[in-house]
Design an enzyme around this catalytic site. Structure first.
Site, PDB file in Angstrom:
ATOM      1  N   HIS A  53       0.849  -1.194   0.000  1.00 28.75           N
ATOM      2  CA  HIS A  53       0.000   0.000   0.000  1.00 28.75           C
ATOM      3  C   HIS A  53       0.883   1.242   0.000  1.00 28.75           C
ATOM      4  CE1 HIS A  53       0.838  -0.667   4.253  1.00 28.75           C
ATOM      5  NE2 HIS A  53       0.330   0.514   4.578  1.00 28.75           N
ATOM      6  N   HIS A  55       1.319   3.945   2.052  1.00 25.45           N
ATOM      7  CA  HIS A  55       1.783   4.711   3.209  1.00 25.45           C
ATOM      8  C   HIS A  55       3.305   4.828   3.210  1.00 25.45           C
ATOM      9  CE1 HIS A  55      -2.145   4.110   5.691  1.00 25.45           C
ATOM     10  NE2 HIS A  55      -2.236   5.075   4.807  1.00 25.45           N
ATOM     11  N   ASP A  57       5.628   4.830   5.404  1.00 22.73           N
ATOM     12  CA  ASP A  57       6.471   3.913   6.166  1.00 22.73           C
ATOM     13  C   ASP A  57       6.631   2.561   5.473  1.00 22.73           C
ATOM     14  OD1 ASP A  57       3.734   3.424   6.766  1.00 22.73           O
ATOM     15  OD2 ASP A  57       4.273   2.395   8.620  1.00 22.73           O
ATOM     16  N   HIS A  58       5.952   2.374   4.338  1.00 26.12           N
ATOM     17  CA  HIS A  58       6.104   1.148   3.550  1.00 26.12           C
ATOM     18  C   HIS A  58       6.753   1.396   2.191  1.00 26.12           C
ATOM     19  CE1 HIS A  58       3.708  -1.683   6.105  1.00 26.12           C
ATOM     20  NE2 HIS A  58       3.336  -0.518   6.603  1.00 26.12           N
ATOM     21  N   HIS A 111      -7.699  -0.933   5.454  1.00 24.45           N
ATOM     22  CA  HIS A 111      -6.663  -0.029   5.968  1.00 24.45           C
ATOM     23  C   HIS A 111      -6.487   1.129   4.987  1.00 24.45           C
ATOM     24  CE1 HIS A 111      -3.103   1.205   8.151  1.00 24.45           C
ATOM     25  NE2 HIS A 111      -2.361   1.131   7.051  1.00 24.45           N
ATOM     26  N   ASP A 130      -0.425  -3.963   6.082  1.00 20.22           N
ATOM     27  CA  ASP A 130      -1.099  -3.535   7.310  1.00 20.22           C
ATOM     28  C   ASP A 130      -2.558  -3.982   7.368  1.00 20.22           C
ATOM     29  OD1 ASP A 130       1.242  -2.387   8.056  1.00 20.22           O
ATOM     30  OD2 ASP A 130       0.560  -0.307   7.915  1.00 20.22           O
ATOM     31  N   HIS A 168       4.147  -4.801  10.817  1.00 17.75           N
ATOM     32  CA  HIS A 168       4.660  -4.132  12.018  1.00 17.75           C
ATOM     33  C   HIS A 168       4.789  -5.106  13.185  1.00 17.75           C
ATOM     34  CE1 HIS A 168       4.232   0.118  10.685  1.00 17.75           C
ATOM     35  NE2 HIS A 168       3.242  -0.362   9.954  1.00 17.75           N
TER      36      HIS A 168
END
Length: 239
Positions: A53, A55, A57-58, A111, A130, A168
């Site tokens: 996805h 985001h 942080d990915h 998400h 996530d 995570h």
């Protein structure tokens, strides 16, 4: 293929899928540095980046790694304009091949609306980003409870032996939440918590889990209906 787990940022996981010939793929590189160091140490050649996805942080390391290696970047068709450097937009139903292994795309929104999972049936491995965590599921940012519940049901249909590689290290916190809600600890929950604590104490991640394990201890995936799932998710939002 060997699946390596790298730690990144505060609590993210990045996965490196390595073949004996030195070629590899990387799942959700939230930052480039740990990936680069690992690839250099193992003398691996990056061929493809897989993004579950959009985001940051990915995907924070995608452009840097792609520029250095001239690799492919796969992401959801929905995220075509939200993930940088995409060379292949994918969707559910696509039957693809990665480093000689067949991979199927699962649309698992909730998400985010473009969230996908990568299923390697031959490796009994699913990369969920996530959507599904051990003992938990992702927050619903863009989608709906109905969509996330449907995504849980889709994952439930996979073989029980499927290993779930999630995004995570939230496992102990998720287990604490479940115990708080249930006000009791089942034998399955107790044993799993001990295994997770032992792994972390030894410097090992709690990923991967298995679908069989999650069906025993994870109320987000074993919920019998949408109403039950929604109650659990709302409770987790406020805990």
């Amino acid at each position: 293929m060997i699946i390596h787990t790298l730690n990144a940022l505060k609590d993210n996981f990045i996965y490196v899928l390595a073949e004996p010939d030195g070629s590899c793929a990387v799942v959700d590189p939230g930052e480039a540095t740990p990936v680069r160091k690992f690839l250099d140490h193992k003398r691996l050649r990056l061929k493809t980046i897989l993004c579950t996805h959009h985001h940051l942080d990915h995907i924070g390391g995608v452009m840097e790694l792609a520029k250095e290696s001239s690799c492919e970047v796969w992401a959801s068709e929905y995220d075509r304009v939200r993930v940088p450097g995409i060379t292949r937009a994918v969707k559910e139903g696509d039957n693809l091949e990665l480093l000689g292994h067949k991979v199927k795309i699962l649309d698992v929104p909730g998400h985010t609306l473009g969230q996908i999972a990568f299923h390697f049936a031959g490796l009994e491995a699913l990369f969920t980003g996530d959507t599904l965590f051990s003992a938990g599921c992702g927050r619903i940012f863009e989608g709906t409870f109905e969509q996330m519940y449907a995504s849980m049901q889709k994952i439930k249909q996979l073989p029980a032996a499927t290993r779930i590689y999630f995004g995570h290290e939230y496992t102990l916190r998720n287990l604490e939440f479940i115990k708080h809600q249930l006000r009791s600890v089942s034998e399955d929950l107790f044993e799993y918590e001990q295994l997770c604590r032992e792994a972390l104490a030894q410097g090992r991640p709690t990923s991967p889990t298995t679908l069989a394990q999650e069906l025993k201890i994870n109320p987000f995936i074993y919920s019998k209906d949408l109403e039950s799932f929604t109650k659990w998710r709302e409770a987790r939002n406020h805990w």
